[in-house]
Write an enzyme that holds these catalytic residues in place. Structure first.
Site, PDB file in Angstrom:
ATOM      1  N   ASN A  31      48.529  11.690 -42.289  1.00 16.42           N
ATOM      2  CA  ASN A  31      47.411  12.617 -42.415  1.00 16.42           C
ATOM      3  C   ASN A  31      47.485  13.770 -41.419  1.00 16.42           C
ATOM      4  O   ASN A  31      46.836  14.805 -41.619  1.00 16.42           O
ATOM      5  CB  ASN A  31      46.088  11.870 -42.252  1.00 16.42           C
ATOM      6  CG  ASN A  31      45.778  10.992 -43.448  1.00 16.42           C
ATOM      7  OD1 ASN A  31      46.251  11.238 -44.554  1.00 16.42           O
ATOM      8  ND2 ASN A  31      45.002   9.940 -43.229  1.00 16.42           N
ATOM      9  N   LEU A  53      33.458  22.302 -50.314  1.00 20.14           N
ATOM     10  CA  LEU A  53      33.234  22.509 -48.886  1.00 20.14           C
ATOM     11  C   LEU A  53      34.290  23.442 -48.299  1.00 20.14           C
ATOM     12  O   LEU A  53      33.987  24.271 -47.437  1.00 20.14           O
ATOM     13  CB  LEU A  53      33.254  21.173 -48.147  1.00 20.14           C
ATOM     14  CG  LEU A  53      32.065  20.233 -48.368  1.00 20.14           C
ATOM     15  CD1 LEU A  53      32.290  18.936 -47.611  1.00 20.14           C
ATOM     16  CD2 LEU A  53      30.760  20.877 -47.932  1.00 20.14           C
ATOM     17  N   CYS A  75      46.196  11.469 -55.231  1.00 20.77           N
ATOM     18  CA  CYS A  75      45.575  10.190 -55.559  1.00 20.77           C
ATOM     19  C   CYS A  75      44.348  10.367 -56.440  1.00 20.77           C
ATOM     20  O   CYS A  75      43.473  11.165 -56.137  1.00 20.77           O
ATOM     21  CB  CYS A  75      45.165   9.459 -54.283  1.00 20.77           C
ATOM     22  SG  CYS A  75      46.494   9.274 -53.098  1.00 20.77           S
ATOM     23  N   ILE A 120      36.610  20.456 -53.847  1.00 19.82           N
ATOM     24  CA  ILE A 120      36.953  21.199 -52.629  1.00 19.82           C
ATOM     25  C   ILE A 120      35.921  22.297 -52.377  1.00 19.82           C
ATOM     26  O   ILE A 120      36.231  23.314 -51.771  1.00 19.82           O
ATOM     27  CB  ILE A 120      38.374  21.790 -52.708  1.00 19.82           C
ATOM     28  CG1 ILE A 120      38.494  22.789 -53.866  1.00 19.82           C
ATOM     29  CG2 ILE A 120      39.416  20.696 -52.837  1.00 19.82           C
ATOM     30  CD1 ILE A 120      39.783  23.597 -53.798  1.00 19.82           C
TER      31      ILE A 120
END
Length: 247
Positions: free
Chosen positions: A23, A126, A117, A124
């Site tokens: 990540n 935000l 995933c 999206i």
């Protein structure tokens, strides 16, 4: 992969080396696109997502070369495009970090909606709301496609996230590096990977502070150069091994 078959009842012993954090890697690699020159990233996990994002950058005109299994050299010269190939972007969710990086460098970005995933609705909005505060406009490009433009350039802004989204936080951080003025992100995500992205941005000459706290401040307009950075170890992998041994 359709399934995993695990044959248990064997005692777990030995030593393991924790790989670099996935990540963190998928945000740090796109960040290298913001500056020309050769960046070097160490301790990257040897996984498909890393290879996919590298392939996409190469399709955009950049050069990615693995010096060894976990060390990547990224050369983002003047020929890198602001358009990300649709096939590459749709293979992975974290490809949306190219949005912030491309906006910081070119003040425009053209990408497909991110794939990856499939475990429920993952909008999206935000990301786009935060970018709009910096002067980014979303053009009508049809379904499955994003065309973003900052016609007057990016400017600093105060961004309050209604939810501490990791992706929205990091995209705002990336774009803010290319904005004129100061950007303050209130209620950001506080994950260690946010701190890791801050570390790489600083290695590139960006002025970023506050990652890991309730407020991140970015002084935009700094001249960015290629950076060198060692990606943090993956806390999720470490916890998985700990749980396996405990079980």
């Amino acid at each position: 992969m359709d399934k995993l078959v695990v044959r248990g009842r064997k005692r777990l012993t030995g030593e393991v080396t924790i790989s670099g954090a996935k990540n963190a890697a998928v945000a740090v690699i796109p960040a290298a696109v913001m500056a020309t020159g050769v960046s070097v990233l160490e301790n990257l996990p040897s996984i498909e997502d890393v290879r996919n994002i590298c392939h996409t950058i190469q399709e955009m005109g950049g050069k990615c070369r693995f010096l060894d299994k976990h060390t990547l050299e990224i050369d983002c010269n003047e020929g890198v495009s602001y358009q990300a190939t649709f096939e590459g972007v749709q293979k992975m969710r974290a490809s949306y970090y190219l949005i912030g990086a491309l906006l910081a460098r070119y003040k425009k970005a053209e990408v497909a909606m991110p794939g990856g995933c499939n475990f429920g609705k993952r909008p999206i909005d935000l990301h786009l709301t935060g970018l709009a505060r910096m002067g980014v406009q979303e053009l009508d490009a049809g379904p499955g496609r994003l065309v973003l433009l900052a016609p007057s350039g990016l400017h600093g802004a105060e961004i309050t996230l209604r939810f501490p989204s990791v992706g929205a936080t990091e995209n705002a951080m990336l774009a803010a590096c290319g904005a004129q003025g100061i950007t303050v992100i209130d209620n950001p995500a506080r994950e260690p990977e946010i701190v890791d992205l801050q570390g790489f941005l600083r290695s590139m000459g960006a002025q970023v502070s506050g990652a890991g706290t309730g407020e991140i401040t970015i002084q935009g307009g700094c001249r960015l150069h290629a950076g060198e950075y060692t990606v943090m170890a993956d806390r999720i992998v470490a916890a998985t091994y700990l749980c396996a041994v405990a079980a």
